[in-house]
Design a protein around this motif. Structure first.
Motif, short mmCIF file in Angstrom:
data_model
loop_
_atom_site.label_atom_id
_atom_site.label_comp_id
_atom_site.label_asym_id
_atom_site.label_seq_id
_atom_site.Cartn_x
_atom_site.Cartn_y
_atom_site.Cartn_z
N MET A 191 -1.17 10.86 -9.36
CA MET A 191 -0.52 10.56 -8.09
C MET A 191 -1.22 9.45 -7.31
SD MET A 191 0.44 14.26 -6.52
CE MET A 191 0.62 13.45 -4.93
N ILE A 192 -2.28 8.88 -7.86
CA ILE A 192 -3.12 7.93 -7.13
C ILE A 192 -2.32 6.86 -6.37
CG2 ILE A 192 -4.70 5.97 -7.51
CD1 ILE A 192 -6.37 7.81 -9.27
N PRO A 193 -1.32 6.21 -6.96
CA PRO A 193 -0.62 5.17 -6.21
C PRO A 193 0.12 5.66 -4.97
CG PRO A 193 -0.21 4.96 -8.56
CD PRO A 193 -0.85 6.30 -8.35
N TYR A 194 0.43 6.96 -4.91
CA TYR A 194 1.23 7.52 -3.82
C TYR A 194 0.37 8.15 -2.71
CZ TYR A 194 4.69 7.27 -7.60
OH TYR A 194 5.47 6.86 -8.63
N TRP A 222 9.16 0.74 -2.74
CA TRP A 222 8.86 -0.33 -3.69
C TRP A 222 9.36 0.06 -5.09
CZ3 TRP A 222 6.38 -0.54 -8.33
CH2 TRP A 222 6.21 -1.83 -8.88
N GLU A 223 9.13 1.31 -5.48
CA GLU A 223 9.55 1.78 -6.80
C GLU A 223 11.07 1.68 -6.95
OE1 GLU A 223 8.58 5.57 -9.77
OE2 GLU A 223 7.61 5.38 -7.81
N ARG A 249 -2.12 -3.82 -3.30
CA ARG A 249 -0.75 -3.31 -3.30
C ARG A 249 0.07 -4.05 -4.35
NH1 ARG A 249 -3.37 -0.51 -0.51
NH2 ARG A 249 -2.95 0.27 1.58
N GLU A 250 1.18 -3.44 -4.75
CA GLU A 250 2.11 -4.12 -5.63
C GLU A 250 2.77 -5.29 -4.87
OE1 GLU A 250 2.84 -4.16 -8.61
OE2 GLU A 250 2.66 -2.20 -9.60
N LYS A 251 3.14 -6.33 -5.62
CA LYS A 251 3.80 -7.48 -5.01
C LYS A 251 5.28 -7.18 -4.78
CE LYS A 251 0.72 -10.87 -7.17
NZ LYS A 251 0.63 -12.05 -8.08
#
Length: 268
Positions: A191-194, A222-223, A249-251
């Motif tokens: 779950m790290i990204p959340y 984003w997802e 962060r994601e682009k």
């Protein structure tokens, strides 16, 4: 660990106090196994005199799990929302050879397609209108919970289902609370990204709050825009957690409407 008889009494007390509704197992028919979740068995079934589908789900028969399930039912007494799975009650399978399935949760049937899998299978055919709809449902549902002073705690694309193109929240951190209450290692790695980045840098134990849910929603938005899991080409490990805590962060996905990206980047 409490004795089985004592655990049964906990459930009976919850039923008698109207915290949980009891269903006779013999009244279910067409019981069909449809999958597993954390080694728990899941079934789809019909109830006598009804064409409606229900889900039956097994759970560990111990005092910690039962207390958390009762807590979950109490929460559901406070909420009625079309994007939140309904908890109907509990049934007693009376299977002496399988203590694991002595009791089964009875919930609304919403299939078993997670948001993550839904995006993998349908992303190419989704319009921005479709994405907006899912995003709007998600935000409105969490806003509803927050108005009730309920924090979800574990929002991610694996514990949100999509049924008939609609978002369905399936629990409020029930699995996480059970693990924490029984001193098991809570599976935060996947779950790290959340996870709220403050949890990675806090010296003291950090409790998830409404802002934590808002952060998770940002990642999910984003997802939805990309159709991919965040940081999908990277290891979900301590290194990634450190980078995220430092602002990684994601682009923004190309051709994302600016008003949408502003929502999850906080630029509105």
């Amino acid at each position: 660990m409490q004795a089985a008889n004592d655990l049964s009494e906990l459930i009976k007390e919850a039923i008698s106090s109207n915290c949980i509704k009891f269903y006779e197992y013999k009244n279910f028919y067409n019981v069909e196994k449809i999958g597993k979740s954390n080694s728990r068995k899941i079934y789809r079934t019909n109830l006598k005199n009804s064409e409606q589908y229900f889900t039956l789900k097994s759970f560990d028969f111990d005092d910690i799990t039962i207390k958390e399930i009762i807590h979950e039912f109490k929460l559901h007494h406070k909420i009625v929302h079309r994007n939140i799975i309904q908890f109907f009650g509990i049934t007693d399978k009376e299977n002496e050879n399988d203590q694991l399935e002595k009791y089964l949760l009875v919930t609304e049937y919403v299939g078993d397609i997670t948001l993550q899998n839904y995006l993998k299978e349908n992303y190419e055919n989704l319009t921005w209108e479709n994405k907006y709809k899912l995003a709007y449902q998600l935000v409105c549902t969490i806003s509803y919970l927050h108005d009730k002073e309920i924090v979800h705690c574990v929002l991610n694309s694996s514990n949100i289902l999509v049924y008939k193109n609609n978002i369905k929240l399936i629990d409020f951190g029930l699995s996480k609370r059970i693990k924490e209450a029984s001193n098991q290692h809570s599976d935060l790695v996947g779950m790290i990204p959340y996870i709220d980045p403050k949890k990675f840098v806090s010296i003291k134990p950090y409790s998830s709050n409404k802002k934590s849910d808002v952060y998770s929603i940002g990642v999910l938005l984003w997802e939805l825009s990309s159709g991919q899991s965040p940081f999908k080409d990277e290891m979900y490990d301590a290194n990634l957690a450190t980078q995220i805590s430092q602002g990684y962060r994601e682009k923004i996905v190309p051709n994302t409407p600016i008003n949408y990206s502003n929502l999850y980047t906080g630029k509105y």
